[in-house]
Write an enzyme that holds these catalytic residues in place. Sequence first.
Site: not given
Ligand code: ATP
Length: 330
Positions: A114, A196, A199
């Site tokens: 990040k 990855k 969002k």
């Molecule tokens: P950002 O993308 O803003 O960093 P994020 O989606 O990674 O946010 P969270 O919303 O807190 O962060 O993630 C919530 C859960 O979803 C966590 O357990 C994370 O590991 C899972 N997660 C997030 N993105 C993925 C993905 N692409 N594939 C599988 N699991 C995911």
Amino acid sequence: MKRIVSGIKPSGTLTLGNYIGAIRQFVQLQQTLSDTEFFLFVADMHAITVEQDPAQLKKHIREIAAMYLAAGLDQDKTVLFIQSEIQEHVELGYLLQSLTYMGELERMTQYKDKAKKQETGITSALFTYPVLMAADIILYDADYVPVGEDQKQHLEITRDIATRFNNRYGSFFKIPEPIIPKIGARIMDLQNPEQKMSKSSSSDKGYIALLDDPKVITKKIKSAVTDSYGKVQYDPINQPGVANLLQIYATLTNQEIDTIVDQYQTLGYKNFKEDLAVVVVDTLVPIQKKYQEILASNLLDHILDQGRTRAQEIAVKKLTKCKRLIGLGR
Ligand code: ATP
Ligand code: LTN
């Protein structure tokens, strides 16, 4: 009784990655494990580690809370709450900072990624974020923490901090175990399968939002990046785009990847993508319907009030004892 704790940041609209890596896992665990309590929260304090628009943040907090229920979590077995409503998270986070070394935080890959993307304006909260995450978990003496692959390192540091506390002040915190799904723990961006699905991604073409319209979902899947091999086979190194679509298909239909490869290897990408779009739409449409029903009722606030009361009960007790052990106060 075992306890499961996990959270999701309201840093944007929820994606299919969040559903497959996290929410779907929570629902499946809840359906299979007996004698287990689920503490699930909206990690709003984590969202503000990067700048958020206040109105959007409020909207996303409600969205996540409602989505937990819409996706099938049982309200009677879940303590659902908003992190910022329980002050003890932040307070314990600070106490744990006194046991965490700069070098440990500098090694966190999520922070490094990040920070690399955002060259200026990196906040100190983004840097110390894994310590707050450790507090979220050990405040409730979690046994298990279901998360996606990207959170594995944060679970490791949580275990290290808790162990360090126990060594210094006597056995006090439970050491949590991560639960990471075998497939679907890292769903990739549809336009850039090296990255990855996120969002907070700058382009919305790369992710499927859980609230996307069926037409939009179909379009995004049809335009997902593949390769020039032209054959459906599971090869994450040479065909990362197709491998990602296979993972989505396999998790949402509870099938083995090999079974799906057998079915599509002679049919080409077009058929495969069309069928995958149907699978995703059929999964998300019922969730979207339930989500709208929940938002239209006053059920959500009632559940969140109950969740806050129960979470607070535990958090206050644990933190009071923790401060006593450290020697703080009178
Ligand atoms: P950002 O993308 O803003 O960093 P994020 O989606 O990674 O946010 P969270 O919303 O807190 O962060 O993630 C919530 C859960 O979803 C966590 O357990 C994370 O590991 C899972 N997660 C997030 N993105 C993925 C993905 N692409 N594939 C599988 N699991 C995911
Ligand atoms: N850091 C996580 C979200 C999160 C979390 C937690 C997950 C905050 N606190 C406690 C599990 C347990 C993320 O960014 N995905």
